[in-house]
Design an enzyme around this catalytic site. Structure first.
Site, PDB file in Angstrom:
ATOM      1  N   SER A 177       0.837  -1.200   0.000  1.00 17.93           N
ATOM      2  CA  SER A 177       0.000   0.000   0.000  1.00 17.93           C
ATOM      3  C   SER A 177       0.870   1.248   0.000  1.00 17.93           C
ATOM      4  CB  SER A 177      -0.844  -0.027   1.278  1.00 17.93           C
ATOM      5  OG  SER A 177      -1.418   1.218   1.516  1.00 17.93           O
ATOM      6  N   TYR A 217      -1.554  -0.865  10.806  1.00 19.02           N
ATOM      7  CA  TYR A 217      -1.849  -1.450   9.489  1.00 19.02           C
ATOM      8  C   TYR A 217      -0.676  -1.199   8.528  1.00 19.02           C
ATOM      9  CZ  TYR A 217      -3.543  -1.695   4.708  1.00 19.02           C
ATOM     10  OH  TYR A 217      -3.653  -1.983   3.368  1.00 19.02           O
ATOM     11  N   LYS A 267       2.185  -3.913   6.736  1.00 14.30           N
ATOM     12  CA  LYS A 267       2.537  -4.036   5.314  1.00 14.30           C
ATOM     13  C   LYS A 267       4.052  -3.904   5.129  1.00 14.30           C
ATOM     14  CE  LYS A 267      -1.494  -4.667   3.544  1.00 14.30           C
ATOM     15  NZ  LYS A 267      -1.811  -5.928   2.871  1.00 14.30           N
TER      16      LYS A 267
HETATM   17  P1  NAD Z   1     -11.011  -6.811   1.310  1.00 14.25           P
HETATM   18  O1  NAD Z   1     -11.194  -6.753   2.779  1.00 14.25           O
HETATM   19  O2  NAD Z   1     -12.177  -6.509   0.450  1.00 14.25           O
HETATM   20  O3  NAD Z   1     -10.459  -8.257   0.890  1.00 14.25           O
HETATM   21  C1  NAD Z   1      -9.650  -9.026   1.721  1.00 14.25           C
HETATM   22  C2  NAD Z   1     -10.185 -10.460   1.686  1.00 14.25           C
HETATM   23  O4  NAD Z   1      -9.350 -11.266   2.499  1.00 14.25           O
HETATM   24  C3  NAD Z   1     -11.605 -10.586   2.223  1.00 14.25           C
HETATM   25  O5  NAD Z   1     -12.385 -11.342   1.324  1.00 14.25           O
HETATM   26  C4  NAD Z   1     -11.446 -11.298   3.555  1.00 14.25           C
HETATM   27  O6  NAD Z   1     -12.550 -12.120   3.863  1.00 14.25           O
HETATM   28  C5  NAD Z   1     -10.176 -12.099   3.304  1.00 14.25           C
HETATM   29  N1  NAD Z   1      -9.394 -12.409   4.496  1.00 14.25           N
HETATM   30  C6  NAD Z   1      -9.007 -11.566   5.484  1.00 14.25           C
HETATM   31  N2  NAD Z   1      -8.269 -12.232   6.393  1.00 14.25           N
HETATM   32  C7  NAD Z   1      -8.191 -13.516   5.975  1.00 14.25           C
HETATM   33  C8  NAD Z   1      -7.569 -14.684   6.480  1.00 14.25           C
HETATM   34  N3  NAD Z   1      -6.885 -14.676   7.634  1.00 14.25           N
HETATM   35  N4  NAD Z   1      -7.675 -15.842   5.783  1.00 14.25           N
HETATM   36  C9  NAD Z   1      -8.371 -15.891   4.625  1.00 14.25           C
HETATM   37  N5  NAD Z   1      -8.982 -14.815   4.102  1.00 14.25           N
HETATM   38  C10 NAD Z   1      -8.889 -13.643   4.764  1.00 14.25           C
HETATM   39  O7  NAD Z   1      -9.789  -5.865   0.948  1.00 14.25           O
HETATM   40  P2  NAD Z   1      -9.319  -5.307  -0.468  1.00 14.25           P
HETATM   41  O8  NAD Z   1      -9.698  -3.881  -0.547  1.00 14.25           O
HETATM   42  O9  NAD Z   1      -9.722  -6.232  -1.523  1.00 14.25           O
HETATM   43  O10 NAD Z   1      -7.741  -5.360  -0.251  1.00 14.25           O
HETATM   44  C11 NAD Z   1      -6.985  -6.476  -0.634  1.00 14.25           C
HETATM   45  C12 NAD Z   1      -5.562  -6.282  -0.161  1.00 14.25           C
HETATM   46  O11 NAD Z   1      -5.038  -5.082  -0.706  1.00 14.25           O
HETATM   47  C13 NAD Z   1      -5.424  -6.159   1.357  1.00 14.25           C
HETATM   48  O12 NAD Z   1      -4.250  -6.836   1.749  1.00 14.25           O
HETATM   49  C14 NAD Z   1      -5.276  -4.673   1.573  1.00 14.25           C
HETATM   50  O13 NAD Z   1      -4.543  -4.379   2.734  1.00 14.25           O
HETATM   51  C15 NAD Z   1      -4.521  -4.264   0.334  1.00 14.25           C
HETATM   52  N6  NAD Z   1      -4.731  -2.859  -0.048  1.00 14.25           N
HETATM   53  C16 NAD Z   1      -6.021  -2.401  -0.228  1.00 14.25           C
HETATM   54  C17 NAD Z   1      -6.223  -1.069  -0.570  1.00 14.25           C
HETATM   55  C18 NAD Z   1      -7.615  -0.519  -0.738  1.00 14.25           C
HETATM   56  O14 NAD Z   1      -7.780   0.698  -0.725  1.00 14.25           O
HETATM   57  N7  NAD Z   1      -8.634  -1.347  -0.924  1.00 14.25           N
HETATM   58  C19 NAD Z   1      -5.125  -0.216  -0.750  1.00 14.25           C
HETATM   59  C20 NAD Z   1      -3.843  -0.733  -0.576  1.00 14.25           C
HETATM   60  C21 NAD Z   1      -3.666  -2.052  -0.223  1.00 14.25           C
HETATM   61  C1  WQD Z   2      -9.207   9.992   0.627  1.00 19.62           C
HETATM   62  C2  WQD Z   2      -9.394  11.477   0.855  1.00 19.62           C
HETATM   63  C3  WQD Z   2      -9.725  12.064   3.154  1.00 19.62           C
HETATM   64  C4  WQD Z   2     -13.566  10.038   3.616  1.00 19.62           C
HETATM   65  C5  WQD Z   2      -6.708   4.916   2.870  1.00 19.62           C
HETATM   66  C6  WQD Z   2      -5.658   4.158   3.625  1.00 19.62           C
HETATM   67  C7  WQD Z   2      -4.628   3.600   2.697  1.00 19.62           C
HETATM   68  C8  WQD Z   2      -5.250   2.790   1.580  1.00 19.62           C
HETATM   69  C9  WQD Z   2      -6.378   3.516   0.926  1.00 19.62           C
HETATM   70  C10 WQD Z   2      -5.142   0.474   2.251  1.00 19.62           C
HETATM   71  C11 WQD Z   2      -8.648  12.021   2.074  1.00 19.62           C
HETATM   72  C12 WQD Z   2     -10.965  12.381   2.349  1.00 19.62           C
HETATM   73  C13 WQD Z   2     -12.396  10.538   3.114  1.00 19.62           C
HETATM   74  C14 WQD Z   2     -14.615  10.947   3.983  1.00 19.62           C
HETATM   75  C15 WQD Z   2     -13.225  12.774   3.263  1.00 19.62           C
HETATM   76  N1  WQD Z   2      -5.812   1.557   2.059  1.00 19.62           N
HETATM   77  N2  WQD Z   2     -12.215  11.889   2.928  1.00 19.62           N
HETATM   78  N3  WQD Z   2     -14.385  12.288   3.771  1.00 19.62           N
HETATM   79  O1  WQD Z   2      -6.813   8.060   3.459  1.00 19.62           O
HETATM   80  O2  WQD Z   2      -5.849   8.129   1.112  1.00 19.62           O
HETATM   81  O3  WQD Z   2      -6.095   5.985   2.211  1.00 19.62           O
HETATM   82  O4  WQD Z   2      -7.276   4.030   1.894  1.00 19.62           O
HETATM   83  O5  WQD Z   2      -3.979   0.257   2.127  1.00 19.62           O
HETATM   84  O6  WQD Z   2      -3.779   2.829   3.451  1.00 19.62           O
HETATM   85  O7  WQD Z   2      -5.040   5.042   4.534  1.00 19.62           O
HETATM   86  O8  WQD Z   2      -8.140   7.168   1.469  1.00 19.62           O
HETATM   87  O9  WQD Z   2     -10.485   7.218   0.805  1.00 19.62           O
HETATM   88  O10 WQD Z   2      -9.933   7.315   3.270  1.00 19.62           O
HETATM   89  O11 WQD Z   2      -9.460   9.285   1.835  1.00 19.62           O
HETATM   90  O12 WQD Z   2     -13.081  14.001   3.094  1.00 19.62           O
HETATM   91  O13 WQD Z   2     -15.675  10.559   4.467  1.00 19.62           O
HETATM   92  O14 WQD Z   2     -10.784  11.711   1.117  1.00 19.62           O
HETATM   93  O15 WQD Z   2      -9.503  13.048   4.125  1.00 19.62           O
HETATM   94  O16 WQD Z   2      -8.229  13.314   1.760  1.00 19.62           O
HETATM   95  P1  WQD Z   2      -6.677   7.440   2.138  1.00 19.62           P
HETATM   96  P2  WQD Z   2      -9.574   7.674   1.877  1.00 19.62           P
END
Ligand code: NAD
Ligand code: WQD
Length: 338
Positions: free
Chosen positions: A126, A150, A154
């Site tokens: 991330s 979190y 990572k």
């Molecule tokens: P999500 O929560 O929708 O998907 C994660 C999946 O993993 C879920 O289906 C959950 O049931 C499963 N899971 C969790 N723990 C588990 C375990 N111990 N064993 C088996 N299954 C398990 O999340 P996402 O948005 O699809 O994100 C996927 C990955 O990408 C995550 O590792 C997240 O940290 C990373 N990531 C997401 C974002 C984002 O904004 N969505 C950004 C950066 C990184």
């Molecule tokens: C985006 C912008 C908020 C909600 C997070 C995690 C990051 C990654 C992605 C997993 C910011 C603003 C948000 C609201 C708002 N996930 N905002 N009102 O913070 O960039 O990242 O999600 O890895 O680790 O930190 O994303 O969508 O929460 O926010 O004004 O109700 O929207 O302040 O500027 P962020 P976000």
């Protein structure tokens, strides 16, 4: 039997889109998911889009035996590791649970891979692993320093993977640092289905647009940005999914550990996003400006040349498509998969 890709967390938001992209690329997958943040209904939706359901094992990635069995039974030759917990705010209150699932889960997965001779892995990292610096765009070489449990989970896994590759050149690993994945499959059959109040901007806006929430709270309008609101690099979830297909191809050619940003390279402010979503949905989206959210940064976008150079990947979908696809998903599935 054809070799399969093990997709951990494959029923989650990004994982489901990746399963569809992998099927389109002719790859067979086996999903392991414990349904902690997803539902088995996703399997049918993936099946509709992928021409059949993926193999599915309902189980936890911390179960090394189950993972090793799955890898053997399905002749797995590579792994895409999405499974984990992802709420930054929640991780502050539940650090051990986050380290257990994200670090412990990754360690169990690596142990199962080591035991079965699988050496190719894509890890979901991330943009949150970067230290706050203010210098944009963020290249992969920028200073690291996560500010939440979190983010640190990572970072720990990234370090572990780098150490592993340094210890044994047989491993091929890609840590993909996603910026802000948003949107949904254009069919509106799969998308993001947050439980409770959405933490992230686009799903929140979507719920306001569809009438489930009254208004968006904009967290601060006094940042040094184009209009004072926070700026992020939003990237279409299908572009992210396709990045994994490209990364798998890359790992078949190259060993070692590569760390690669997946973003568009462009920043979009909260108000710009809101206006684009109003256009896409044809709905007015009420908002009020409130205090800054603790821990937020002002601006963040990716340097994306490495993804292009190494993987031949570039985000192709526009902000308009992100909003249109999110809106179609939200409108047709107001309760998500429920
Ligand atoms: P999500 O929560 O929708 O998907 C994660 C999946 O993993 C879920 O289906 C959950 O049931 C499963 N899971 C969790 N723990 C588990 C375990 N111990 N064993 C088996 N299954 C398990 O999340 P996402 O948005 O699809 O994100 C996927 C990955 O990408 C995550 O590792 C997240 O940290 C990373 N990531 C997401 C974002 C984002 O904004 N969505 C950004 C950066 C990184
Ligand atoms: C985006 C912008 C908020 C909600 C997070 C995690 C990051 C990654 C992605 C997993 C910011 C603003 C948000 C609201 C708002 N996930 N905002 N009102 O913070 O960039 O990242 O999600 O890895 O680790 O930190 O994303 O969508 O929460 O926010 O004004 O109700 O929207 O302040 O500027 P962020 P976000």
């Amino acid at each position: 039997m054809n070799a399969k890709v093990l997709v951990t967390g494959g029923l989650g938001y990004i994982g489901a889109h990746a399963c569809v992209a992998l099927a389109e690329a002719g790859r067979s997958v086996v999903v392991v998911d414990n349904l902690a943040n997803s539902s088995s209904a996703v399997l049918d939706r993936i099946a509709e889009l992928a021409g059949g359901p993926p193999a599915f094992v309902h189980g936890d990635i911390r179960d090394i035996g189950l993972l090793a069995r799955t890898m053997r039974d399905h002749a797995v030759d590579s792994v895409i590791h999405f499974a984990g917990s992802k709420a930054v705010g929640e991780s502050v209150g539940l650090p051990l649970s986050y380290y257990d699932n994200n670090v412990g889960g990754s360690m169990a997965l690596l142990a199962a891979m080591a035991a079965t001779g699988v050496r190719r892995l894509i890890f979901s990292s991330s943009a949150t692993v970067y230290a706050q610096s203010g210098r944009m765009p963020l290249a992969e070489t920028a200073t690291l320093g996560a500010s939440s449990p979190y983010g640190r989970s990572k970072l720990f896994v990234e370090h572990m993977l780098a150490d592993l590759c340094a210890s044994d050149p047989a491993w091929s690993v890609a840590c993909l640092r996603y910026f802000n994945p948003v949107g949904a499959h254009p069919s509106a059959r799969i998308g993001e289905s947050p439980r409770g109040v959405p933490n992230n901007l686009m799903p929140y806006i979507a719920q306001v647009a569809v009438g489930q929430r009254e208004r968006l709270s904009v967290f601060g309008d006094d940042y040094e940005t184009v209009d004072g609101t926070g700026v992020r690099d939003y990237v279409h979830v299908l572009d992210v999914a396709e990045g994994h297909v490209k990364a798998l191809d890359y790992l078949q050619r190259v060993n070692g550990c590569a760390t690669i940003n997946l973003g568009t390279g462009h920043g979009v402010s909260v108000l710009q996003m809101l206006r684009e979503y109003e256009r896409a949905s044809g709905r007015l989206i009420p908002f009020q400006v409130v205090a800054r959210r603790p821990g937020d940064i002002d601006r963040c976008w990716a340097e994306v040349s490495l993804a292009h150079g190494l993987l031949g990947w570039q985000a192709r979908r526009s902000l308009a498509q992100m909003c249109e696809d999110s809106w179609r998903w939200q409108r047709d599935n107001p309760l998500g998969y429920r």
